[in-house]
Enzyme design. Structure first.
Site: not given
Lengths: 397, 309
Positions: A153, A286, A297, A318, A323, A383
């Protein structure tokens, strides 16, 4: 080896293109996000597959072939038209960030193979990660470097980083850089089985957040060296001053709970930009709305920015767009350019009750006017412990 | 531009794994043996074994605190078909059993960047991490990009891995492109600044002096990439002594590099083909004529060339 300009060339944004759950075009996405609307919605037709609301691109049917390529081509065309770039050939490069690429054609092949294992198979066209990038290069007659970043991502930001390096090395003069990912049963079922999705509209940074909503889309930016853009009289919409990436080296599917990898990426991006933490006027986070990401974060921002982490307005788009995986960093870069141009920081859709463990200046409810906004830090993580950040600075607006 | 403004980047470590699909890949000796290689998918296993081998050649170990700086070590992976094998395993479950049959264990590895994740965790590589998935040229692109990161100061050292795995379905899909059989393959390199290598007493086997990538039809892109890399290196084509490439790519460059011999790359290794051949060339005893060009094209367009001296 690869040479570096003796006087470093500044990279500028001269064109934008986007498609998202709000529809086709940068302004469709920007207006939806800045007005605090949500593109994520329940999809009764996908009951049994989708574990919660998702944001589908309305102009590309869910069963259409080559969905990511269709979206990528739209956004790239919009960006190159916006930039007014007419160059072709080896001076034009393409960089794409994607987690799935042209997978839709391959999914159909697997289904056919499962149904009839002995049957002859025709290779689907452009089914690998490079598929959408090759299609863009072909359509734009771009014969400079075509590079595809696939770092989960964080891919969209990684594609912007590749473009910065290509331009600084004078490997080409123009880069159409961005990200694209389209949803399918493959990825929706995957996030479902990981229990990563919220059954309700997501709530980034909210005390009651329970997971993400999936989205899809594409976004591209036309990037050039400033001197070239000025020479052709182009409007400099923003500067793309810095990029940094770093690995957590902790876990394959979960973030470093202390945010150390993300902080290293942020620090590297600021150092690459030659800017210090005090200059950051807005953080495009994010912000997936998973319990661990959002907390991670906040810790990463504290590590990277110190006392300044709580001063810059932070948002996550998001809650509005879902996402969008490999497109996320690129979409957020496009929206960051619009924030720099308008002096408006979009709100975090879905954020109601702030998490007391996240001491950030979160923008919620409605857009916040920040007329003096000069610098945006945009962050992504994924990931495998991948983290990437970019720094954008106000252009001619 | 003044190329002297960038530090020289050299190769101090290299290793490869080139085996029949499914054959054992664990080496006899590890720099750092993983607890269970079988925990990860085969793509990751191949990449980890190759990376470990390259560290061994470079005489570097993450356990050596005096030499190892994980925060300043970059990792660049290049792959054409990435995690397609795990994608297939995972998606067959979804197709045959519905979304409720989706495997979280398999889905966690449905990313081309999984090898970078596993290597970073295993060796404590915490610097920049990139995975390039641009087709058959991706292995050389990773090598070029790793060198660029070291040259630009984004990292002081880079581990570069080119990797691809075979499956029966992939073999069917690539047969039309003229690739007759497939291997499981990975090639890895350790790159560092020449001055750093000298300071720790390492003996570089070659210097990466230039690279270039070109898009468009491979018939144009391949010679275009080599010509651009030669220009970057200030070399004439006639100076090249060796071409490291698949037989088809080498044949396409024959008219350009008339004085160069060929060091054939195993086309079955996909994106790891030219990198694996480069490892073999670096490993060879006796004379290794320089400069050389390693080059790879993708049938769907685009090519990359790397020049070593």
């Amino acid at each position: 080896m690869p040479r570096r300009a003796t006087a470093r060339d500044r990279v500028v944004v001269t064109g934008l293109g986007a498609v998202s759950g709000f529809g086709a075009g940068v302004e469709a996405t920007w207006s939806g996000v800045v007005e605090g609307r949500r593109a994520v919605a329940a999809r009764p037709e996908l009951a049994g597959l989708a574990p919660g609301p998702i944001a589908l691109v309305p102009t590309v049917p869910f069963d259409a072939p080559a969905r990511a390529t269709t979206m990528a081509l739209f956004a790239a065309r919009e960006a190159i038209t916006d930039a007014g770039v007419t160059a072709r050939g080896a001076s034009v490069g393409v960089t794409l960030g994607t987690t799935l690429g042209g997978i839709h054609g391959w999914l159909r092949t697997v289904r056919e193979h499962v149904a009839a294992p002995e049957a002859e198979l025709a290779a689907p066209r452009r089914w690998t990660w490079s598929g959408p990038a090759r299609a863009i290069a072909e359509e734009l007659h771009a014969e400079g470097p075509t590079l595809v970043a696939s770092v989960a991502c964080a891919s969209g930001n990684a594609a912007l980083g590749l473009a910065i390096d290509l331009l600084r090395r004078h490997a080409c003069d123009v880069v159409v850089a961005g990200g694209a990912d389209a949803l399918s049963d493959f990825v929706i079922a995957g996030f479902g089985c990981l229990k990563a999705c919220d059954a309700e509209p997501s709530r980034p940074f909210d005390r009651t957040r329970r997971g993400l909503n999936l989205g899809e889309g594409a976004a591209f930016l036309v990037l050039e060296r400033e001197a070239d853009a000025r020479a052709r009289g182009a409007r400099v919409r923003a500067f793309l001053d810095g990029y940094g990436s770093a690995a957590d080296a902790v876990h394959m599917t979960g973030p470093d709970r202390e945010g150390r990898g993300a902080a290293r990426a942020m620090r590297a991006a600021l150092a690459d930009a030659g800017l210090d933490a005090a200059t950051v006027g807005h953080i495009s986070s994010h912000g997936t709305a998973t319990v661990f990401n959002d907390l991670m974060e906040a810790k990463a921002l504290a590590l990277a920015l110190g006392e300044h982490a709580g001063r810059a307005p932070v948002n996550s788009v998001k809650g509005a767009l879902g996402h969008t995986l490999g497109a996320a960093g690129a979409l957020e870069a496009v929206l960051s350019v619009r924030a720099l141009e308008t002096g408006l920081v979009p709100p975090t859709a879905g954020l109601g009750e702030r998490d007391p463990e996240i001491p950030l200046d979160l923008v919620a409810g409605e857009a916040r006017a920040v007329p003096s906004l000069q610098v945006v830090l945009s962050t992504s993580s994924g990931f495998g412990g991948t983290n990437a950040a970019v720094v954008l600075r106000r252009g001619d607006s | 531009m003044d190329r002297n403004s960038s530090p020289a980047v050299v190769i101090t470590g290299w290793a490869r794994v080139l085996v029949d699909p499914g054959a054992p890949i664990a080496p006899a000796r590890w720099v750092a043996q993983p607890a269970r290689l079988g925990r990860m998918d085969r793509l990751c296993g191949l990449a980890l074994v190759a990376a470990d081998g390259a560290l061994a050649t470079a005489a570097l170990s993450p356990a050596d605190a005096a030499l190892w700086d994980g925060d300043r070590t970059a990792l660049v992976v290049g792959t054409a078909y990435g995690c397609h094998a795990t994608n297939e395993e995972y998606y067959r479950g979804v197709v045959t059993g519905g979304p409720a049959n989706a495997s979280p264990r398999a889905f966690a590895y449905t990313l081309p960047s999984s090898p970078a994740g596993e290597i970073s965790i295993h060796h404590g590589v915490r610097g920049p991490s990139e995975t390039l998935a641009t087709g058959l040229a991706a292995g050389l692109e990773a090598l070029a990009f790793g060198a660029a990161m070291v040259a630009a100061g984004r990292a002081t050292r880079a581990i570069v891995v080119a990797v691809d795995v075979a499956t029966p379905l992939l073999a069917k899909l690539v047969r039309a492109t003229g690739i007759p059989s497939l291997a499981d393959a990975a090639a890895a390199f350790v790159l560092e600044r020449a001055e750093d290598a000298a300071a720790r007493g390492a003996t570089p086997r070659a210097q990466l002096v230039a690279s270039a990538s070109r898009g468009g039809p491979s018939s144009r892109a391949l010679p275009g990439a080599v010509e651009a890399a030669l220009a970057d290196a200030d070399l004439a084509a006639g100076a090249l002594r060796t071409i490291v490439a698949t037989p088809a790519d080498a044949a396409a460059l024959r008219a350009l590099a008339t004085n160069a011999g060929a060091h054939p790359a195993p086309v079955a290794a996909l994106a790891a083909a030219a990198p694996a051949a480069l490892v073999e060339w670096l490993d060879a005893d006796g004379e290794r004529p320089l400069p050389i060009v390693a080059a790879a094209a993708d049938p769907d367009g685009g090519a990359t060339a790397v020049i070593l001296d």
